[in-house]
Design a protein around this motif. Structure first.
Motif, PDB file in Angstrom:
ATOM      1  N   HIS A   6     -16.931  20.682   8.553  1.00 16.98           N
ATOM      2  CA  HIS A   6     -16.951  21.594  10.020  1.00 16.98           C
ATOM      3  C   HIS A   6     -18.209  22.322   9.855  1.00 16.98           C
ATOM      4  O   HIS A   6     -18.609  22.917   8.899  1.00 16.98           O
ATOM      5  CB  HIS A   6     -15.773  22.363   9.916  1.00 16.98           C
ATOM      6  N   LYS A   7     -19.024  22.314  10.946  1.00  9.44           N
ATOM      7  CA  LYS A   7     -19.785  23.452  11.202  1.00  9.44           C
ATOM      8  C   LYS A   7     -19.695  24.288  12.481  1.00  9.44           C
ATOM      9  O   LYS A   7     -18.960  23.857  13.565  1.00  9.44           O
ATOM     10  CB  LYS A   7     -21.264  22.510  11.699  1.00  9.44           C
ATOM     11  N   TYR A   8     -19.809  25.402  12.096  1.00  6.32           N
ATOM     12  CA  TYR A   8     -19.603  26.456  13.285  1.00  6.32           C
ATOM     13  C   TYR A   8     -20.946  27.435  13.572  1.00  6.32           C
ATOM     14  O   TYR A   8     -21.673  27.904  12.867  1.00  6.32           O
ATOM     15  CB  TYR A   8     -18.538  27.546  12.532  1.00  6.32           C
ATOM     16  N   SER A 157     -28.807  24.872  11.418  1.00  3.25           N
ATOM     17  CA  SER A 157     -27.324  24.651  10.789  1.00  3.25           C
ATOM     18  C   SER A 157     -26.659  23.380  11.016  1.00  3.25           C
ATOM     19  O   SER A 157     -25.983  22.793  10.442  1.00  3.25           O
ATOM     20  CB  SER A 157     -26.376  25.769  11.039  1.00  3.25           C
ATOM     21  N   ASP A 158     -26.810  22.847  12.306  1.00  6.27           N
ATOM     22  CA  ASP A 158     -26.316  21.394  12.630  1.00  6.27           C
ATOM     23  C   ASP A 158     -27.099  20.387  11.451  1.00  6.27           C
ATOM     24  O   ASP A 158     -26.359  19.546  11.168  1.00  6.27           O
ATOM     25  CB  ASP A 158     -27.117  21.095  13.973  1.00  6.27           C
ATOM     26  N   THR A 159     -28.202  20.465  11.284  1.00  8.52           N
ATOM     27  CA  THR A 159     -28.821  19.544  10.434  1.00  8.52           C
ATOM     28  C   THR A 159     -28.354  19.791   9.114  1.00  8.52           C
ATOM     29  O   THR A 159     -28.072  18.791   8.282  1.00  8.52           O
ATOM     30  CB  THR A 159     -30.637  19.764  10.361  1.00  8.52           C
ATOM     31  N   SER A 212     -32.262  19.723  24.770  1.00  8.38           N
ATOM     32  CA  SER A 212     -30.934  20.143  25.028  1.00  8.38           C
ATOM     33  C   SER A 212     -30.373  20.620  23.381  1.00  8.38           C
ATOM     34  O   SER A 212     -30.280  19.984  22.581  1.00  8.38           O
ATOM     35  CB  SER A 212     -29.871  18.754  25.005  1.00  8.38           C
ATOM     36  N   LYS A 213     -30.316  22.027  23.617  1.00 10.63           N
ATOM     37  CA  LYS A 213     -30.114  22.734  22.157  1.00 10.63           C
ATOM     38  C   LYS A 213     -28.650  22.521  21.438  1.00 10.63           C
ATOM     39  O   LYS A 213     -28.589  23.320  20.584  1.00 10.63           O
ATOM     40  CB  LYS A 213     -30.357  24.036  22.281  1.00 10.63           C
ATOM     41  N   VAL A 214     -27.766  21.928  22.121  1.00  9.07           N
ATOM     42  CA  VAL A 214     -26.382  22.005  21.897  1.00  9.07           C
ATOM     43  C   VAL A 214     -26.637  21.111  20.365  1.00  9.07           C
ATOM     44  O   VAL A 214     -25.799  21.525  19.417  1.00  9.07           O
ATOM     45  CB  VAL A 214     -25.530  21.099  22.736  1.00  9.07           C
TER      46      VAL A 214
HETATM   47 MG    MG Z   1     -27.139  25.448  17.568  1.00  9.39          MG
END
Ligand code: MG
Ligand code: ADP
Ligand code: ASP
Length: 422
Positions: A6-8, A157-159, A212-214
């Motif tokens: 999980h990433k928050y 953090s996504d990465t 798109s920075k999502v």
């Molecule tokens: Mg972000």
């Protein structure tokens, strides 16, 4: 039972109340029998606050010595988050342990502020998981060969999360954020934007790289390279909704082109305000000029995006390109000091008030006339196009920044993106 990451994001970790909510959600998954690795970002606003402090003390320079300290500083935001989240999990009665990037370790190269992950060691994490613990790992940071702390670029953090999922061969990586999925465009700019239940990996890659920075682009690259099942979903649903419902919500990044996706010619619109345009006027039109200009820029480790060279008049032409706004001043300096004299021109013009708007869709491969439809929609709004660049599944235009929202809305309408998919 599966291994799940999980990433928050920052907003989801924005207060102790929200962190408690994250802990309750993770505890729910843990109690359902899953092995859980959680990768949180810094609390919202924290990375900006830290970098703002740095700027007060060292506004000008950006050499390696400075960048190293920026990483030392910015990485602390995520360290606070993992400590707090592990405490919140323990308070929920879940055994949890947190690690900074260097403790895992997450190995990166030494490109401070935009480091790349080389490898992740998984022994320590696996041992904790086997002992029944939830493992909380800092997003955004790693450690280089000589032990220096590095960070992975904004949104990194996504990465971290996808890279951890790839290294651990997780069953799925769930990116929890403050919107409930990937939309046809940023729902904060176009309220009519629609959530996509699936988006192809290639489209997501283009959308991320076009602004798109999502999801940070490198996270999408990792997901593609290692085929990590990836989903973007909301952290603001009630934490106690059934896992099956939660696991099917949001947007799934798919690796196969299904028929439904083929139907939507344009799937999404991306935009970014992070670039600046530089033009060199009156350069001689002879072989080697583009190399001379862009070679010097590349030697300075500056990335170039859209490039345009005009037809020549009397042996002279104009050459324009875009770079990241942060690199703008440095690029102009390189051109003035290293290139201008040999080109015989010092007419260097810059414009930092531009933006890039892109339409993205795998359907563009098999349809003609999409770019012209885009140009017509922009012309109907009286928006002048300064530069154009295309790839197989996207068309981008560079326009005046003040028309960005107007352009995005007009294109969203022109391609019927506010209509439910057939
Ligand atoms: Mg972000
Ligand atoms: P986090 O802190 O969770 O990483 P980010 O702010 O990095 O969250 O990313 C989520 C934001 O991305 C949303 O709040 C939204 O404004 C923006 N965004 C931009 N483009 C899109 C899109 N196509 N779909 C959804 N969100 C988008
Ligand atoms: N905290 C970092 C940032 O603000 C990383 C992230 O949030 O993904 O960019």
């Amino acid at each position: 039972m599966a291994l799940i990451v999980h990433k928050y994001g920052g907003t989801s970790m924005g207060s102790t109340e929200r962190i408690r909510n994250v802990a309750k959600r993770v505890a729910k998954w843990h109690r359902a029998g899953h092995q859980m690795v959680v990768v949180p970002s810094a609390m919202s606003g924290e990375t900006n606050r830290l970098l703002g402090l740095a700027k007060e003390l060292q506004p000008a320079k950006a050499d390696d010595a400075v960048l190293r300290e920026l990483d030392m500083l910015a990485s602390t935001g995520e360290q606070v988050s993992v400590g707090l989240l592990a405490l919140a999990l323990q308070a929920e009665g879940v055994p949890a342990v947190s690690y900074a990037g260097w403790q895992v370790p997450v190995h990166t190269n030494s490109a401070y502020t935009k480091a790349r992950i080389d490898s992740i060691e998984d022994q320590r994490v696996r041992k904790d998981l086997a002992a029944g613990k939830v493992v909380v790992i800092t997003g955004f940071q790693g450690v280089d060969e000589t032990g220096n702390i590095t960070t992975l670029g904004r949104g990194g953090s996504d990465t971290s999360a996808v890279a951890v999922a790839a290294a651990m061969k997780a069953a799925e990586c769930l990116i929890y954020t403050d919107v409930d999925g990937v939309y046809t465009t940023d729902p904060r700019v176009v309220p009519e934007a629609r959530r996509l239940s699936t988006v192809s990996f290639e489209e997501m890659l283009e959308m991320a790289s076009m602004g798109s920075k999502v999801l940070q682009i490198r996270s999408v690259e990792f997901a593609g390279k290692y085929q990590v099942p990836l989903r973007v979903l909301s952290s603001f649903t009630p934490w106690d909704i059934p896992i099956a419902e939660e696991a099917a919500s949001g947007t799934l990044i798919t690796f196969e082109e299904d028929e439904k996706m083929e139907q939507a010619v344009v799937s999404g619109i991306a935009f970014n305000r992070d670039e600046a345009k530089i033009s060199i006027l009156g350069v001689p039109d002879r072989p080697g000029i583009a190399y001379q200009i862009l070679g010097a820029v590349a030697d300075a480790n500056i990335e170039v995006d859209v490039i345009i060279q005009n037809v020549s008049h009397e042996g002279k032409t104009d050459f324009s390109f875009t770079v990241h706004r942060n690199d703008y001043a440095r690029t102009v300096d390189v051109l003035k000091t290293k290139v201008a004299a040999s080109l015989g021109t010092d007419r260097i013009e810059g414009d930092t008030k531009i933006c890039k708007v892109s339409i993205v869709g795998i359907g563009m491969r098999s349809h003609v006339g999409i770019a012209s439809k885009m140009f017509r929609a922009l012309s109907e709004e009286g928006i002048n196009i300064q530069m154009i660049s295309t790839s197989e599944i996207k068309t981008s235009v560079v326009i005046d920044e003040k028309y960005m929202e107007l352009a995005v809305r007009a294109l969203h309408r022109a391609f019927d993106l506010d209509q439910p998919a057939a």
